[in-house]
Design a protein around this motif. Structure first.
Motif, PDB file in Angstrom:
ATOM      1  N   ALA A 255     -11.976  14.510   8.543  1.00  0.00           N
ATOM      2  CA  ALA A 255     -13.051  14.932   7.648  1.00  0.00           C
ATOM      3  C   ALA A 255     -14.372  15.115   8.390  1.00  0.00           C
ATOM      4  O   ALA A 255     -15.167  15.992   8.059  1.00  0.00           O
ATOM      5  N   ASP A 256     -14.601  14.298   9.428  1.00  0.00           N
ATOM      6  CA  ASP A 256     -15.866  14.372  10.173  1.00  0.00           C
ATOM      7  C   ASP A 256     -15.681  15.029  11.535  1.00  0.00           C
ATOM      8  O   ASP A 256     -16.414  14.753  12.476  1.00  0.00           O
ATOM      9  N   VAL A 257     -14.705  15.924  11.643  1.00  0.00           N
ATOM     10  CA  VAL A 257     -14.426  16.607  12.908  1.00  0.00           C
ATOM     11  C   VAL A 257     -15.660  17.354  13.413  1.00  0.00           C
ATOM     12  O   VAL A 257     -16.501  17.807  12.619  1.00  0.00           O
ATOM     13  N   SER A 258     -15.778  17.484  14.732  1.00  0.00           N
ATOM     14  CA  SER A 258     -16.897  18.223  15.331  1.00  0.00           C
ATOM     15  C   SER A 258     -16.389  19.106  16.462  1.00  0.00           C
ATOM     16  O   SER A 258     -15.337  18.842  17.053  1.00  0.00           O
ATOM     17  N   VAL A 259     -17.141  20.154  16.764  1.00  0.00           N
ATOM     18  CA  VAL A 259     -16.821  21.079  17.851  1.00  0.00           C
ATOM     19  C   VAL A 259     -17.999  21.117  18.814  1.00  0.00           C
ATOM     20  O   VAL A 259     -19.149  21.292  18.393  1.00  0.00           O
ATOM     21  N   HIS A 260     -17.712  20.966  20.104  1.00  0.00           N
ATOM     22  CA  HIS A 260     -18.723  21.011  21.152  1.00  0.00           C
ATOM     23  C   HIS A 260     -18.263  22.047  22.181  1.00  0.00           C
ATOM     24  O   HIS A 260     -17.175  21.908  22.746  1.00  0.00           O
ATOM     25  N   ALA A 261     -19.059  23.059  22.417  1.00  0.00           N
ATOM     26  CA  ALA A 261     -18.665  24.140  23.324  1.00  0.00           C
ATOM     27  C   ALA A 261     -19.735  24.358  24.379  1.00  0.00           C
ATOM     28  O   ALA A 261     -20.908  24.542  24.055  1.00  0.00           O
ATOM     29  N   ASP A 262     -19.313  24.346  25.630  1.00  0.00           N
ATOM     30  CA  ASP A 262     -20.223  24.489  26.770  1.00  0.00           C
ATOM     31  C   ASP A 262     -19.997  25.848  27.417  1.00  0.00           C
ATOM     32  O   ASP A 262     -19.012  26.066  28.123  1.00  0.00           O
ATOM     33  N   GLY A 263     -20.932  26.775  27.141  1.00  0.00           N
ATOM     34  CA  GLY A 263     -20.888  28.084  27.787  1.00  0.00           C
ATOM     35  C   GLY A 263     -21.933  28.211  28.882  1.00  0.00           C
ATOM     36  O   GLY A 263     -21.897  29.145  29.681  1.00  0.00           O
TER      37      GLY A 263
ATOM     38  N   PHE B 103     -15.772  18.949   8.343  1.00  0.00           N
ATOM     39  CA  PHE B 103     -14.540  19.704   8.106  1.00  0.00           C
ATOM     40  C   PHE B 103     -14.821  21.134   7.660  1.00  0.00           C
ATOM     41  O   PHE B 103     -14.261  22.088   8.197  1.00  0.00           O
ATOM     42  N   ASP B 104     -15.701  21.307   6.686  1.00  0.00           N
ATOM     43  CA  ASP B 104     -15.951  22.653   6.145  1.00  0.00           C
ATOM     44  C   ASP B 104     -16.562  23.575   7.193  1.00  0.00           C
ATOM     45  O   ASP B 104     -16.151  24.744   7.325  1.00  0.00           O
ATOM     46  N   ALA B 105     -17.547  23.076   7.935  1.00  0.00           N
ATOM     47  CA  ALA B 105     -18.208  23.912   8.949  1.00  0.00           C
ATOM     48  C   ALA B 105     -17.239  24.283  10.069  1.00  0.00           C
ATOM     49  O   ALA B 105     -17.242  25.419  10.558  1.00  0.00           O
ATOM     50  N   VAL B 106     -16.399  23.329  10.465  1.00  0.00           N
ATOM     51  CA  VAL B 106     -15.454  23.602  11.550  1.00  0.00           C
ATOM     52  C   VAL B 106     -14.375  24.589  11.098  1.00  0.00           C
ATOM     53  O   VAL B 106     -14.004  25.493  11.848  1.00  0.00           O
ATOM     54  N   THR B 107     -13.875  24.458   9.873  1.00  0.00           N
ATOM     55  CA  THR B 107     -12.860  25.408   9.409  1.00  0.00           C
ATOM     56  C   THR B 107     -13.449  26.811   9.256  1.00  0.00           C
ATOM     57  O   THR B 107     -12.752  27.805   9.521  1.00  0.00           O
ATOM     58  N   ARG B 108     -14.712  26.904   8.845  1.00  0.00           N
ATOM     59  CA  ARG B 108     -15.346  28.232   8.794  1.00  0.00           C
ATOM     60  C   ARG B 108     -15.422  28.840  10.182  1.00  0.00           C
ATOM     61  O   ARG B 108     -15.151  30.043  10.371  1.00  0.00           O
ATOM     62  N   LEU B 109     -15.808  28.022  11.157  1.00  0.00           N
ATOM     63  CA  LEU B 109     -15.861  28.504  12.539  1.00  0.00           C
ATOM     64  C   LEU B 109     -14.491  28.960  13.007  1.00  0.00           C
ATOM     65  O   LEU B 109     -14.349  30.041  13.594  1.00  0.00           O
ATOM     66  N   GLN B 110     -13.471  28.143  12.757  1.00  0.00           N
ATOM     67  CA  GLN B 110     -12.126  28.483  13.211  1.00  0.00           C
ATOM     68  C   GLN B 110     -11.596  29.733  12.514  1.00  0.00           C
ATOM     69  O   GLN B 110     -10.866  30.527  13.118  1.00  0.00           O
ATOM     70  N   THR B 111     -11.970  29.924  11.270  1.00  0.00           N
ATOM     71  CA  THR B 111     -11.547  31.133  10.547  1.00  0.00           C
ATOM     72  C   THR B 111     -12.128  32.380  11.202  1.00  0.00           C
ATOM     73  O   THR B 111     -11.435  33.388  11.406  1.00  0.00           O
TER      74      THR B 111
END
Length: 285
Positions: A193-201, A215-223
């Motif tokens: 539920a509290d998953v997060s995404v960290h991306a280093d470009g 969860f909602d923000a990460v699933t939107r990103l993944q979509t």
């Protein structure tokens, strides 16, 4: 004579090199900087009166740690101007690491250089406080305090349980398949539920400018990413452990490598760490 000195120094130094690189990498979070520090330690070892050194490993560990403390000053200045989230350079391992995982390395970033050195040397590498004191030039009591402060800061980053190796790799492979195919139902079953995404470009390749949380923000990103992947294929090269976490290496549509590491709690993915900065992936080629 110079060749003989080099061979003699190398014979005693080379068996210790992997351990020294581990110390340096965990201090600096950079493979290239760690290798530079260890190479500088070798140069100093060649110049040293080696016959007078009773414990070469302790001497060299002390040398490498001091070199790393010097490097951390400039590294911190560089990170203040870094574009987007900063992640350590990925180290690929066949087995799960037990000493320092990626979340713990990120926690170490919040420590002072001396706290970091005291904690790593004592808590991770098992060095006694007398040697820690000699290494960082503080008395043993001060070193105990430094390690204790560090311990309190990084306690939450310690793995709370050991993940089955194969289960971790299977979950990484399933995450790759679901995220690239756009199977949001399967993906949602994997995420906490509290998953997060960290991306280093690093400003070199496109990446989210700040961590994405929930969860909602990460699933939107993944979509949205799944739509991109339909037109820009991503190739799975290997499922591996990345800085002690299950994950995978991919070759993206632009031809560049990418690593993804998954922090897993229970059977759910709690955090996703993606390294896209090509400068941090050169050693993987």
């Amino acid at each position: 004579m110079a060749s003989l000195r080099h061979d003699d120094a190398a014979a005693s130094f080379d068996p210790l090199r992997p351990k020294l690189v581990r110390v340096a990498y965990r201090m600096l979070g950079s493979v290239a900087d760690a290798e530079d520090a260890v190479q500088e330690a070798f140069i100093r070892w060649m110049r040293a009166d080696r016959a007078a050194v009773r414990e070469p490993e302790a001497f060299l560990r002390r040398t490498v740690t001091r070199l790393c403390l010097d490097q951390l000053k400039s590294a911190r200045r560089r990170r203040e101007t870094y574009v987007g989230p900063w992640l350590p350079e990925p180290v690929i391992e066949e087995e799960e690491a037990e000493d320092v995982t990626l979340p713990l390395m990120l926690a170490l970033e919040r420590l002072s250089p001396l706290e970091r050195a005291a904690f790593l040397l004592h808590d991770v590498f098992g060095v006694g406080f007398e040697e820690v004191a000699a290494t960082i030039e503080r008395d043993p009591a001060a070193c105990r305090q430094l390690a204790a402060r560090a311990r309190s800061h990084v306690r939450e980053a310690r793995p709370r349980f050991r993940l089955d190796r194969q289960r971790g790799l299977d979950l990484a492979a399933a995450f790759f398949q679901a995220s690239r195919s756009g199977d949001m139902s399967a993906l949602g079953e994997m995420l906490a539920a509290d998953v997060s995404v960290h991306a280093d470009g690093g400003g070199k390749r496109p990446a989210v400018g700040k961590p994405i949380e929930g969860f909602d923000a990460v699933t939107r990103l993944q979509t949205s990413l799944a739509v991109f992947f339909r037109k820009n294929a991503s190739t799975l090269l290997r499922t591996v452990f990345v800085n002690g976490l299950p994950g995978f290496i991919t070759r993206e549509a632009d031809g560049e490598l990418q690593t993804t590491a998954l922090e897993i709690e229970g059977d759910r993915i709690a955090a996703i760490y993606v390294v896209r900065n090509p400068d941090k992936l050169r050693h993987l080629h």
